[in-house]
Design an enzyme around this catalytic site. Structure first.
Site, PDB file in Angstrom:
ATOM      1  N   CYS A 111      10.770   4.186  -3.484  1.00  0.00           N
ATOM      2  CA  CYS A 111       9.357   4.474  -3.261  1.00  0.00           C
ATOM      3  C   CYS A 111       9.429   5.896  -2.511  1.00  0.00           C
ATOM      4  CB  CYS A 111       8.896   3.392  -2.441  1.00  0.00           C
ATOM      5  SG  CYS A 111       9.230   1.782  -3.223  1.00  0.00           S
ATOM      6  N   HIS A 247       3.139   5.258   2.107  1.00  0.00           N
ATOM      7  CA  HIS A 247       3.678   4.572   0.972  1.00  0.00           C
ATOM      8  C   HIS A 247       2.691   3.113   1.274  1.00  0.00           C
ATOM      9  CE1 HIS A 247       5.659   2.309  -2.133  1.00  0.00           C
ATOM     10  NE2 HIS A 247       6.361   1.755  -1.365  1.00  0.00           N
ATOM     11  N   ASN A 277       2.132  -2.133  -5.125  1.00  0.00           N
ATOM     12  CA  ASN A 277       2.988  -0.999  -4.928  1.00  0.00           C
ATOM     13  C   ASN A 277       3.280  -0.428  -5.974  1.00  0.00           C
ATOM     14  OD1 ASN A 277       5.111   0.169  -4.427  1.00  0.00           O
ATOM     15  ND2 ASN A 277       6.283  -1.395  -2.816  1.00  0.00           N
TER      16      ASN A 277
END
Ligand code: UT7
Length: 320
Positions: A111, A247, A277
């Site tokens: 990520c 994020h 996500n």
């Protein structure tokens, strides 16, 4: 010389999978997912792979930048869910967009990948080697998650986001990156296991495994820590920052960062309710939405910050 984002674009698959859709095949609950994660729905790709989505996001970023693809010197594709083990997906993107003068490669930093990509380009610009780069975060995590594991599959979604960046006098002000390999076990996905002519084992692919609690604990500590550090390095106050673009892993992680840093949630944009996500794609998808919603003006100061498997983490303080 530093790095300016001159164009931004994103692509998400059309198909929406809601929490209620998941309840049809998984022992889960719409209220549980909303309360524990903030996620209401995510996008799942029926037919487009990581590279096709990456190329679509790249085309939109190039259009936004108003440049010719032939001007691009460097393509960095950040992904943990590439279509092929090799060659790098960046070359599929190169072919699809006609970036005939570029060199491309992929990076894996989960990520944190988009932020790592930005910083790599920043290094090339500082050295004077390249002037224009395309940084993409793209994921088809739907093929990597175990759809019988309710502790992970409910969290993730597919999508791609891209930025065209250029060597410039203004843009990135500070960068910060880090990793801790001792925590790699907390979030991982086995590639092909060792199987060959000696052991007669047929190599098989694995699925994502996560210790959600460990990752959560790590994130609620690390995200505020790196945001505070990058501000301290720049000797800037949170009040000088228009948005903290973090994020999108879990709404509770974003709320914890807001609380620990004393930053109001109005300054921490959220779109996790619609996409879940999307790993390396989450920050550029969010930036693209913010730009299209008219939230970003030239000269705005932003902090981008993320964390991911590895464990990895990174933050960028920049002027839009
Ligand atoms: O980019 C980085 C990616 N990863 C992350 O950011 C993950 C960070 N971690 C998290 O977001 C959270 O740890 C989760 C959302 C994954 C889990 O939330 P939690 O509050 O840590 O829940 P838990 O794992 O402690 O589970 C609590 C309960 C358990 O039941 P019991 O043992 O209390 O009866 C689980 O079995 O909730 C149950 N549970 C579920 N129930 C309904 C776990 N997953 C689900 C589910 N639906 N999907």
């Amino acid at each position: 010389m530093t790095t300016k984002i001159i164009g931004i674009g994103s692509y998400v698959p059309e198909t929406v999978v809601t929490n209620k859709d998941l309840m049809k095949f998984l022992d889960t609950d719409d209220d549980w997912i909303k309360e524990r994660t903030g996620i209401c729905e995510r996008r799942v790709s029926k037919d487009k792979g990581t590279c096709e989505m990456a190329a679509e996001a790249a085309k939109r970023a190039i259009e936004d930048a108003g440049i010719d693809p032939a001007e691009i010197d460097l393509i960095i594709l950040a992904t943990s869910s590439g279509d092929r083990a090799f060659p790098a997906g960046a070359m599929d993107v190169q072919a699809a967009i006609g970036a005939v003068n570029a060199v491309g490669f992929d990076i894996t930093a989960a990520c944190s990948g988009f932020i790592f990509g930005l910083h790599i380009a920043n290094g090339f610009f500082a050295s004077g080697l390249y002037k224009t780069a395309l940084i993409i975060g793209a994921e088809t995590l739907s093929k990597v998650v175990d759809w019988t594991d309710r502790g992970t599959c409910i969290l993730f979604g597919d999508g791609a986001g891209a930025a065209v960046v250029r060597a410039s006098e203004t843009g990135i002000i500070k960068t910060l990156m880090g990793s801790d390999g001792t925590k790699g076990w907390t979030l991982e996905c086995q590639a092909r296991n060792l199987g060959n002519c000696l052991n007669g084992v047929k190599p098989e692919l694995g699925f994502m495994k996560m210790d959600g609690k460990e990752v959560f604990k790590f994130a609620v500590r690390k995200v505020p820590e790196i945001v505070a550090k990058i501000l301290e390095d720049a000797q800037m106050d949170p009040d000088e920052i228009k948005y903290f673009v973090l994020h999108q892993a879990n709404l509770r992680i974003l709320e914890a960062a807001s609380k620990r840093l004393g930053i109001p949630m109005e300054k921490i944009p959220v779109n996790i309710e619609r996409y879940g996500n999307t790993s390396a794609a989450s920050i550029p998808i969010l930036l693209d939405e913010m730009k299209r919603d008219g939230k970003l003006e030239t000269g705005d100061k932003l902090v981008l910050a993320g964390f991911g498997a590895g464990m990895t983490w990174g933050a960028t303080l920049l002027e839009w």
